[in-house]
Design a protein around this motif. Sequence first.
Motif, PDB file in Angstrom:
ATOM      1  N   ALA A 101       0.845  -1.187   0.000  1.00 50.54           N
ATOM      2  CA  ALA A 101       0.000   0.000   0.000  1.00 50.54           C
ATOM      3  C   ALA A 101       0.883   1.240   0.000  1.00 50.54           C
ATOM      4  O   ALA A 101       1.927   1.270   0.648  1.00 50.54           O
ATOM      5  N   ILE A 102       0.467   2.268  -0.739  1.00 47.64           N
ATOM      6  CA  ILE A 102       1.250   3.492  -0.843  1.00 47.64           C
ATOM      7  C   ILE A 102       0.436   4.641  -0.261  1.00 47.64           C
ATOM      8  O   ILE A 102      -0.526   5.104  -0.872  1.00 47.64           O
ATOM      9  N   PRO A 103       0.783   5.145   0.937  1.00 46.26           N
ATOM     10  CA  PRO A 103       0.032   6.254   1.524  1.00 46.26           C
ATOM     11  C   PRO A 103       0.435   7.593   0.922  1.00 46.26           C
ATOM     12  O   PRO A 103       1.604   7.850   0.644  1.00 46.26           O
ATOM     13  N   THR A 104      -0.543   8.455   0.722  1.00 52.37           N
ATOM     14  CA  THR A 104      -0.317   9.805   0.217  1.00 52.37           C
ATOM     15  C   THR A 104      -1.062  10.782   1.115  1.00 52.37           C
ATOM     16  O   THR A 104      -2.264  10.636   1.335  1.00 52.37           O
ATOM     17  N   LEU A 105      -0.342  11.776   1.647  1.00 55.93           N
ATOM     18  CA  LEU A 105      -0.929  12.767   2.539  1.00 55.93           C
ATOM     19  C   LEU A 105      -1.108  14.088   1.797  1.00 55.93           C
ATOM     20  O   LEU A 105      -0.177  14.596   1.178  1.00 55.93           O
ATOM     21  N   ILE A 106      -2.321  14.629   1.857  1.00 51.83           N
ATOM     22  CA  ILE A 106      -2.626  15.927   1.269  1.00 51.83           C
ATOM     23  C   ILE A 106      -2.833  16.927   2.412  1.00 51.83           C
ATOM     24  O   ILE A 106      -3.627  16.680   3.322  1.00 51.83           O
ATOM     25  N   SER A 107      -2.121  18.050   2.367  1.00 51.43           N
ATOM     26  CA  SER A 107      -2.282  19.117   3.354  1.00 51.43           C
ATOM     27  C   SER A 107      -2.606  20.410   2.607  1.00 51.43           C
ATOM     28  O   SER A 107      -1.926  20.744   1.634  1.00 51.43           O
ATOM     29  N   VAL A 108      -3.636  21.128   3.071  1.00 46.10           N
ATOM     30  CA  VAL A 108      -4.064  22.353   2.386  1.00 46.10           C
ATOM     31  C   VAL A 108      -3.991  23.525   3.358  1.00 46.10           C
ATOM     32  O   VAL A 108      -4.428  23.421   4.509  1.00 46.10           O
ATOM     33  N   PHE A 109      -3.453  24.651   2.872  1.00 47.81           N
ATOM     34  CA  PHE A 109      -3.302  25.848   3.689  1.00 47.81           C
ATOM     35  C   PHE A 109      -3.923  27.039   2.949  1.00 47.81           C
ATOM     36  O   PHE A 109      -3.870  27.117   1.716  1.00 47.81           O
ATOM     37  N   ASP A 110      -4.501  27.958   3.729  1.00 48.38           N
ATOM     38  CA  ASP A 110      -5.078  29.157   3.131  1.00 48.38           C
ATOM     39  C   ASP A 110      -3.977  30.159   2.794  1.00 48.38           C
ATOM     40  O   ASP A 110      -3.119  30.455   3.628  1.00 48.38           O
ATOM     41  N   GLU A 111      -4.005  30.667   1.574  1.00 47.12           N
ATOM     42  CA  GLU A 111      -3.028  31.660   1.127  1.00 47.12           C
ATOM     43  C   GLU A 111      -3.760  32.910   0.653  1.00 47.12           C
ATOM     44  O   GLU A 111      -3.664  33.320  -0.498  1.00 47.12           O
ATOM     45  N   GLY A 112      -4.543  33.511   1.555  1.00 48.37           N
ATOM     46  CA  GLY A 112      -5.248  34.735   1.233  1.00 48.37           C
ATOM     47  C   GLY A 112      -6.251  34.599   0.109  1.00 48.37           C
ATOM     48  O   GLY A 112      -6.252  35.393  -0.836  1.00 48.37           O
TER      49      GLY A 112
END
Length: 278
Positions: free
Chosen positions: A90-101
């Motif tokens: 299994a290949i885990p992939t992490l998505i992280s999202v940040f607000d940039e105005g």
Amino acid sequence: MLRPALIVLALAAAAHTAHAGECEDNFKKSGSVLSGVDFSSVVTVPDQSIADAIGQMRGIMIAEKMDVIAEDVEGGTLLVEQRSTNTTRAIPTLISVFDEGGAAAVEMTVKTEKGQFAKADAIQGYMCTLLGKLQGGDAGRQAAATGAATQNVDDVTEQDVYVFSRRIAREGEANAAAVSARHAGRRYALKGKVASIQEQDGDIIVGFDIPETSEAFIRLPGDNAPRTGVACVFKPNQRATALTFRRGETARFEGRFTEYDGILHQVWLDGCKPARRR
């Protein structure tokens, strides 16, 4: 061993190039084969909220036959995983999202385990192809609404019950909490010998014969995880079929993964029925 070619082939049909230059410029690699390698990159999507970006990425990843393992829309995180097969982990992939105005910065991190090998250019192509599908503005918000409602691909995985049992045992040894998150809701068609048949509250519970690892014909080097049992729960509408089973006979069951007990080392499949030959 992680084989990059398998990832590339899975995405060969994709033709999106948006954010490609930004993704390639921001691509990073850290760690080593001995400790595990992290590959990451980040792109900025205009006129999108954190929730919009998470919704888009959910739809994009599930369309690539990946499973959502954990999701926090408010916190801006999404963990997905490419399913393991008989030849790949299994290949885990992490998505992280940040607000940039008013824009969304979307970071993707692919994590390989120690001992796995992957070529950086293959992983870069994989990541940038997926990030390139993100859209801004109204098109992005429409894609986000669709993606947020998308569910994991509902296919059926066929395996020998012992192979399935050992796979779950090894995963449970590494991280018991992740087993249910990874498998809950998936359908499995399993083949193995019937060990027990009992009735409980109108359901028929059929247990598989799972030998101890020391007695098994198939044994993997270094596999010291405890024996893990597998039981299939047949509802009253399948009662007639379940009552025809006999201990010691080989049967094919299909059911949905509902629970893994890391203390008792037991897997439960629900809604079981005879599995047709594929």
